[in-house]
Design a protein around this motif. Structure first.
Motif, PDB file in Angstrom:
ATOM      1  N   TYR A 100      -6.827  22.996 -49.975  1.00 21.66           N
ATOM      2  CA  TYR A 100      -6.695  22.720 -51.413  1.00 21.66           C
ATOM      3  C   TYR A 100      -6.334  21.262 -51.662  1.00 21.66           C
ATOM      4  CZ  TYR A 100      -4.639  22.479 -56.034  1.00 21.66           C
ATOM      5  OH  TYR A 100      -4.335  22.088 -57.319  1.00 21.66           O
ATOM      6  N   SER A 101      -5.390  20.736 -50.895  1.00 25.34           N
ATOM      7  CA  SER A 101      -4.942  19.356 -51.123  1.00 25.34           C
ATOM      8  C   SER A 101      -6.085  18.360 -50.946  1.00 25.34           C
ATOM      9  CB  SER A 101      -3.771  19.003 -50.204  1.00 25.34           C
ATOM     10  OG  SER A 101      -4.193  18.910 -48.866  1.00 25.34           O
ATOM     11  N   LEU A 102      -7.039  18.701 -50.109  1.00 24.37           N
ATOM     12  CA  LEU A 102      -8.174  17.806 -49.877  1.00 24.37           C
ATOM     13  C   LEU A 102      -9.189  17.827 -51.026  1.00 24.37           C
ATOM     14  CD1 LEU A 102      -8.683  18.580 -46.110  1.00 24.37           C
ATOM     15  CD2 LEU A 102      -7.870  16.428 -47.078  1.00 24.37           C
ATOM     16  N   THR A 103      -9.110  18.817 -51.897  1.00 23.25           N
ATOM     17  CA  THR A 103     -10.086  18.920 -52.991  1.00 23.25           C
ATOM     18  C   THR A 103      -9.692  18.095 -54.208  1.00 23.25           C
ATOM     19  OG1 THR A 103      -9.042  20.832 -54.065  1.00 23.25           O
ATOM     20  CG2 THR A 103     -10.651  21.307 -52.317  1.00 23.25           C
ATOM     21  N   LEU A 104      -8.524  17.482 -54.199  1.00 23.17           N
ATOM     22  CA  LEU A 104      -7.971  16.882 -55.404  1.00 23.17           C
ATOM     23  C   LEU A 104      -8.472  15.481 -55.730  1.00 23.17           C
ATOM     24  CD1 LEU A 104      -4.306  18.084 -54.959  1.00 23.17           C
ATOM     25  CD2 LEU A 104      -6.109  19.106 -56.365  1.00 23.17           C
ATOM     26  N   ALA A 105      -8.811  14.706 -54.732  1.00 21.87           N
ATOM     27  CA  ALA A 105      -9.187  13.313 -54.976  1.00 21.87           C
ATOM     28  C   ALA A 105     -10.544  13.212 -55.665  1.00 21.87           C
ATOM     29  CB  ALA A 105      -9.225  12.549 -53.657  1.00 21.87           C
ATOM     30  N   ALA A 106     -10.713  12.148 -56.432  1.00 23.35           N
ATOM     31  CA  ALA A 106     -12.007  11.870 -57.043  1.00 23.35           C
ATOM     32  C   ALA A 106     -13.014  11.569 -55.938  1.00 23.35           C
ATOM     33  CB  ALA A 106     -11.900  10.694 -58.005  1.00 23.35           C
ATOM     34  N   THR A 107     -14.254  11.938 -56.170  1.00 24.74           N
ATOM     35  CA  THR A 107     -15.293  11.772 -55.170  1.00 24.74           C
ATOM     36  C   THR A 107     -15.960  10.404 -55.314  1.00 24.74           C
ATOM     37  OG1 THR A 107     -15.697  14.143 -55.196  1.00 24.74           O
ATOM     38  CG2 THR A 107     -17.427  12.777 -54.284  1.00 24.74           C
ATOM     39  N   GLU A 108     -16.141   9.742 -54.194  1.00 22.99           N
ATOM     40  CA  GLU A 108     -16.837   8.456 -54.203  1.00 22.99           C
ATOM     41  C   GLU A 108     -18.278   8.653 -54.637  1.00 22.99           C
ATOM     42  OE1 GLU A 108     -16.486   6.212 -50.571  1.00 22.99           O
ATOM     43  OE2 GLU A 108     -14.497   7.031 -50.209  1.00 22.99           O
ATOM     44  N   GLU A 109     -18.734   7.777 -55.514  1.00 21.31           N
ATOM     45  CA  GLU A 109     -20.092   7.902 -56.036  1.00 21.31           C
ATOM     46  C   GLU A 109     -21.152   7.778 -54.952  1.00 21.31           C
ATOM     47  OE1 GLU A 109     -20.949   5.613 -59.540  1.00 21.31           O
ATOM     48  OE2 GLU A 109     -18.983   6.054 -60.376  1.00 21.31           O
ATOM     49  N   ALA A 110     -20.872   7.031 -53.898  1.00 19.78           N
ATOM     50  CA  ALA A 110     -21.858   6.811 -52.851  1.00 19.78           C
ATOM     51  C   ALA A 110     -22.064   8.044 -51.967  1.00 19.78           C
ATOM     52  CB  ALA A 110     -21.441   5.621 -51.987  1.00 19.78           C
ATOM     53  N   ASP A 111     -21.163   8.989 -52.007  1.00 22.64           N
ATOM     54  CA  ASP A 111     -21.272  10.170 -51.149  1.00 22.64           C
ATOM     55  C   ASP A 111     -21.956  11.292 -51.921  1.00 22.64           C
ATOM     56  OD1 ASP A 111     -20.844  12.472 -49.563  1.00 22.64           O
ATOM     57  OD2 ASP A 111     -19.091  11.525 -48.648  1.00 22.64           O
ATOM     58  N   GLU A 112     -23.253  11.377 -51.759  1.00 26.35           N
ATOM     59  CA  GLU A 112     -24.057  12.326 -52.531  1.00 26.35           C
ATOM     60  C   GLU A 112     -23.697  13.779 -52.242  1.00 26.35           C
ATOM     61  OE1 GLU A 112     -28.212  11.451 -52.182  1.00 26.35           O
ATOM     62  OE2 GLU A 112     -27.921   9.359 -52.805  1.00 26.35           O
ATOM     63  N   GLU A 113     -23.342  14.084 -51.005  1.00 32.77           N
ATOM     64  CA  GLU A 113     -23.007  15.463 -50.635  1.00 32.77           C
ATOM     65  C   GLU A 113     -21.709  15.904 -51.306  1.00 32.77           C
ATOM     66  OE1 GLU A 113     -23.550  18.123 -46.618  1.00 32.77           O
ATOM     67  OE2 GLU A 113     -22.784  16.086 -46.395  1.00 32.77           O
ATOM     68  N   LEU A 114     -20.700  15.040 -51.292  1.00 34.69           N
ATOM     69  CA  LEU A 114     -19.451  15.356 -51.978  1.00 34.69           C
ATOM     70  C   LEU A 114     -19.665  15.398 -53.492  1.00 34.69           C
ATOM     71  CD1 LEU A 114     -16.742  13.345 -50.000  1.00 34.69           C
ATOM     72  CD2 LEU A 114     -16.889  15.827 -50.236  1.00 34.69           C
ATOM     73  N   GLN A 115     -20.475  14.499 -54.013  1.00 35.43           N
ATOM     74  CA  GLN A 115     -20.789  14.499 -55.440  1.00 35.43           C
ATOM     75  C   GLN A 115     -21.433  15.829 -55.840  1.00 35.43           C
ATOM     76  OE1 GLN A 115     -20.426  12.471 -58.141  1.00 35.43           O
ATOM     77  NE2 GLN A 115     -19.169  11.047 -56.990  1.00 35.43           N
ATOM     78  N   ALA A 116     -22.370  16.304 -55.033  1.00 35.48           N
ATOM     79  CA  ALA A 116     -23.050  17.563 -55.337  1.00 35.48           C
ATOM     80  C   ALA A 116     -22.071  18.740 -55.312  1.00 35.48           C
ATOM     81  CB  ALA A 116     -24.192  17.798 -54.346  1.00 35.48           C
ATOM     82  N   ALA A 117     -21.163  18.738 -54.335  1.00 38.57           N
ATOM     83  CA  ALA A 117     -20.171  19.824 -54.258  1.00 38.57           C
ATOM     84  C   ALA A 117     -19.252  19.791 -55.476  1.00 38.57           C
ATOM     85  CB  ALA A 117     -19.366  19.712 -52.966  1.00 38.57           C
TER      86      ALA A 117
END
Length: 189
Positions: A100-117
């Motif tokens: 859960y703690s890892l889900t809190l940060a804003a996602t970097e725009e350059a990381d398309e996979e994290l952006q999609a999630a």
């Protein structure tokens, strides 16, 4: 050469177990290799280092949280969907605090996979809020409020911040009712 049977999922799961049992600071490639019974270089077939490992863990967390939320709200709308989403969020945070703690940060725009999630989570919450006639910026503001309220509650709960002998489930239900009233008022404007 990759170690037989070692997968990125096994590496991520072992890293999460290590963090849960020994804390965030215990996470290192050598500690993880010991836990998995492999030599540290074997891990580099799956991740580039600790930062890449944390990224993989974060991606796993976002996807898992999305699965929990989506399963909870499917077929529901309005207050029922809000209650189901709130319960799923709380359960996920309590059962998987490191993840859960890892889900809190804003996602970097350059990381398309994290952006999609992250977008999958957002899409599910936006759909839930349509039951309140909230869309566009109004829905995004509501999601920020929802996330802030849920995160505050579960963070205090996980951290032992609620010491009074008062039913936590009742407090959580009241929080969800307050959010429901606020979203209803916002949607009627």
């Amino acid at each position: 050469m990759p170690s037989p049977g070692l997968t990125i999922d096994k590496v991520v799961d072992a890293a999460l177990d290590l963090m849960r049992e020994e804390g965030d600071k215990a996470l290192s490639m050598s500690a993880l290799a010991r836990r998995l019974g492999v030599k540290p270089p074997s891990l580099y077939n799956h991740v580039k280092g600790v930062d890449d490992l944390k990224r993989a863990m974060r991606l796993s967390g976002l996807r898992t949280l999305h699965q929990h939320l989506q399963a909870a709200v499917v077929g529901w709308s309005g207050p029922d969907a809000l209650w189901a989403a709130g319960q799923a969020y709380r359960t996920f945070a309590r059962e998987h605090p490191a993840l859960y703690s890892l889900t809190l940060a804003a996602t970097e725009e350059a990381d398309e996979e994290l952006q999609a999630a992250g977008q999958q989570l957002l899409t599910t919450l936006m759909a839930m809020l349509r039951g309140y006639r909230l869309e566009g910026d109004a829905a995004l503001h509501a999601i920020r409020c929802l996330r802030s309220a849920l995160h505050g509650f579960v963070s205090l709960e996980i951290g032992g911040g609620f010491a009074m002998p008062l039913d936590l489930d009742e407090s959580f239900d009241r929080l969800l009712r307050m959010l429901d009233q606020s979203f209803r008022a916002e949607g009627s404007n």
